[in-house]
Scaffold this motif. Structure first.
Motif, PDB file in Angstrom:
ATOM      1  N   SER A  72       8.156  63.804  21.032  1.00 27.74           N
ATOM      2  CA  SER A  72       7.755  62.568  21.681  1.00 27.74           C
ATOM      3  C   SER A  72       8.975  61.910  22.316  1.00 27.74           C
ATOM      4  O   SER A  72      10.120  62.278  22.016  1.00 27.74           O
ATOM      5  CB  SER A  72       7.108  61.607  20.681  1.00 27.74           C
ATOM      6  N   LYS A  73       8.702  60.950  23.189  1.00 25.47           N
ATOM      7  CA  LYS A  73       9.769  60.178  23.806  1.00 25.47           C
ATOM      8  C   LYS A  73       9.599  58.723  23.427  1.00 25.47           C
ATOM      9  O   LYS A  73       8.490  58.232  23.268  1.00 25.47           O
ATOM     10  CB  LYS A  73       9.721  60.329  25.340  1.00 25.47           C
ATOM     11  N   SER A  74      10.712  58.024  23.319  1.00 24.04           N
ATOM     12  CA  SER A  74      10.646  56.596  23.042  1.00 24.04           C
ATOM     13  C   SER A  74      10.045  55.874  24.236  1.00 24.04           C
ATOM     14  O   SER A  74       9.967  56.412  25.335  1.00 24.04           O
ATOM     15  CB  SER A  74      12.054  56.069  22.752  1.00 24.04           C
ATOM     16  N   ALA A  75       9.642  54.630  24.014  1.00 23.41           N
ATOM     17  CA  ALA A  75       8.980  53.859  25.067  1.00 23.41           C
ATOM     18  C   ALA A  75       9.891  53.670  26.280  1.00 23.41           C
ATOM     19  O   ALA A  75       9.419  53.631  27.415  1.00 23.41           O
ATOM     20  CB  ALA A  75       8.542  52.497  24.511  1.00 23.41           C
ATOM     21  N   ASP A  76      11.191  53.569  26.058  1.00 22.90           N
ATOM     22  CA  ASP A  76      12.108  53.405  27.192  1.00 22.90           C
ATOM     23  C   ASP A  76      12.525  54.749  27.786  1.00 22.90           C
ATOM     24  O   ASP A  76      13.354  54.786  28.697  1.00 22.90           O
ATOM     25  CB  ASP A  76      13.346  52.601  26.771  1.00 22.90           C
ATOM     26  N   LEU A  77      11.988  55.830  27.277  1.00 24.44           N
ATOM     27  CA  LEU A  77      12.202  57.199  27.768  1.00 24.44           C
ATOM     28  C   LEU A  77      13.613  57.718  27.544  1.00 24.44           C
ATOM     29  O   LEU A  77      13.966  58.786  28.043  1.00 24.44           O
ATOM     30  CB  LEU A  77      11.849  57.313  29.270  1.00 24.44           C
ATOM     31  N   ASN A  78      14.420  56.994  26.781  1.00 24.34           N
ATOM     32  CA  ASN A  78      15.807  57.388  26.623  1.00 24.34           C
ATOM     33  C   ASN A  78      16.086  58.266  25.407  1.00 24.34           C
ATOM     34  O   ASN A  78      17.169  58.827  25.289  1.00 24.34           O
ATOM     35  CB  ASN A  78      16.699  56.148  26.548  1.00 24.34           C
ATOM     36  N   THR A  79      15.139  58.350  24.513  1.00 25.67           N
ATOM     37  CA  THR A  79      15.338  59.130  23.293  1.00 25.67           C
ATOM     38  C   THR A  79      14.148  60.069  23.108  1.00 25.67           C
ATOM     39  O   THR A  79      13.011  59.680  23.344  1.00 25.67           O
ATOM     40  CB  THR A  79      15.467  58.221  22.066  1.00 25.67           C
TER      41      THR A  79
END
Length: 130
Positions: A72-79
Motif C-alpha cells: 500500500s501507499k500512504s495518503a501523501d504517496l510518499n511511503t
C-alpha cells in the motif's frame, strides 16, 4: 531517487511485520514501487508492486505468499508499505524496495512492473524463528 527500507527485524512464526519504503532527496510520490526479497542462497524474488498513485497493485502469484502480504501507499504517496502477516521461517530474507523511472501509468502485469524497477534500496533483514 534513493529508496530506504525500514521495519525489518526478528519475528516469531505467526507474527506480523510492516515494512516501509521511503526516499530522499526526491520522494516516492510519482514512482511505482515494488518489494522484493532474497533469502540466503536463493535468487531474488518479486513480492508486490504498486503504481505511483496507489490505485493499482501487483502481486506475485506464488501460492505461499497469497493473502499474507499486502502493499500500500500512504495518503501523501510518499511511503510504500509491505504488510506481512502469518510469518514463517521461509520468510526469512533481506527485503528490498525499488522504484521505477516515475510517472508510469500502466504495467501489463507483475512481470512487467518488476522488470521496470531501476532504483534500489539496500534492504532490511527479516528473520523469522522460534
Amino acid at each position: 531517487v534513493n529508496p530506504v527500507e525500514r521495519g525489518g527485524g526478528e519475528a516469531q512464526p505467526g507474527d506480523s511485520l510492516r515494512l516501509s519504503c521511503a526516499a530522499s532527496p526526491r520522494t516516492l510520490e510519482t514512482y511505482a514501487v515494488a518489494w522484493f526479497r532474497q533469502a540466503p542462497g536463493k535468487v531474488r524474488e518479486f513480492l508486490a508492486g504498486i503504481l505511483w498513485h496507489g490505485a493499482e497493485t501487483y502481486y506475485s502469484p506464488k501460492g505461499s505468499l497469497k493473502g499474507r502480504f499486502t502493499i500500500s501507499k500512504s495518503a501523501d504517496l510518499n511511503t510504500v508499505y509491505l504488510q506481512m502477516n502469518n510469518l514463517n521461517s521461509e520468510d526469512t530474507a533481506v527485503y528490498s524496495c525499488a522504484a521505477d523511472l516515475g510517472r508510469q501509468t500502466y504495467y501489463e502485469d507483475f512481470v512487467e512492473i518488476q522488470n521496470a524497477m531501476i532504483y534500489w534500496g539496500k534492504g532490511t533483514p527479516v528473520t523469522v524463528s522460534s
